[in-house]
Design a protein around this motif. Structure first.
Motif, PDB file in Angstrom:
ATOM      1  N   GLU A   2      14.436 -78.444  55.044  1.00 52.95           N
ATOM      2  CA  GLU A   2      13.466 -77.781  55.664  1.00 52.95           C
ATOM      3  C   GLU A   2      13.672 -77.585  57.172  1.00 52.95           C
ATOM      4  O   GLU A   2      13.593 -76.226  57.711  1.00 52.95           O
ATOM      5  N   ARG A   5      16.438 -74.701  57.503  1.00 51.97           N
ATOM      6  CA  ARG A   5      15.761 -73.467  56.991  1.00 51.97           C
ATOM      7  C   ARG A   5      15.070 -72.917  58.226  1.00 51.97           C
ATOM      8  O   ARG A   5      15.176 -71.655  58.435  1.00 51.97           O
ATOM      9  N   ARG A   6      14.414 -73.499  59.168  1.00 51.69           N
ATOM     10  CA  ARG A   6      13.650 -73.118  60.228  1.00 51.69           C
ATOM     11  C   ARG A   6      14.370 -73.130  61.568  1.00 51.69           C
ATOM     12  O   ARG A   6      14.093 -71.939  62.017  1.00 51.69           O
ATOM     13  N   ARG A   8      18.001 -73.341  61.603  1.00 52.60           N
ATOM     14  CA  ARG A   8      19.528 -73.170  61.538  1.00 52.60           C
ATOM     15  C   ARG A   8      20.418 -74.412  61.947  1.00 52.60           C
ATOM     16  O   ARG A   8      21.613 -74.143  62.195  1.00 52.60           O
TER      17      ARG A   8
END
Length: 121
Positions: A2, A5-6, A8
Motif C-alpha cells: 500500500e 502504491r501511494r 513509489r
C-alpha cells in the motif's frame, strides 16, 4: 504494498530519505502546528509519484495548496543538495562499457546519457 502504491518507494527507503532531509524540514518547534518532516516528505513523494496538481495532493492529505508547495520546495531542495553525494556522471570509457552492457540486455538502441548512482560515500 500500500505504501509503495501511494509513494513509489518502500517504507525503508522513505525512512532513509527522511534521515537525509530531516534537518532541512524540521522546524524545531510545534508552534502553529507545522507539518512534521515525515509528513512533508510524504507530501513531496505523493506529488512526484502521481504528478497531480498541488491542490489535489493537498485535498488528499488535508493540507492547503500553499502548504504542499512549500513542502515540495523544501524537500526538493534538500534532495537536490544531496545530488553530488549520490549521483555522478561516468567518464567516456565507463560510458562505452555501460552502453555495451545495456545493449546486450536491451538490444540495438542509442543511448545519449548514462547516469550511475554513486553510493560509495
Amino acid at each position: 504494498m500500500e505504501v509503495y502504491r501511494r509513494y513509489r518507494f518502500i517504507p525503508a527507503t522513505i525512512l532513509t530519505l527522511l534521515n537525509l532531509v530531516v534537518d532541512s524540514t524540521d522546524f524545531g518547534t510545534l508552534r502553529n502546528s507545522p507539518l512534521l518532516p515525515i509528513q512533508q516528505l510524504c507530501i513531496f513523494l505523493r506529488a512526484m509519484a502521481t504528478g497531480s496538481f498541488q491542490l489535489v495532493v493537498g485535498d488528499t492529505v488535508r493540507v492547503s495548496q500553499p502548504s504542499v508547495s512549500r513542502c515540495c520546495r523544501r524537500v526538493g531542495r534538500a534532495i537536490a543538495r544531496l545530488a553530488r553525494r549520490y549521483v555522478r556522471f561516468p567518464d567516456r570509457e565507463e560510458c562505452k562499457t555501460l552502453k555495451s552492457r545495456f545493449q546486450s540486455i536491451a538490444g540495438k538502441c542509442q543511448i545519449c546519457v548514462c547516469l550511475t548512482l554513486n553510493d560509495r560515500d
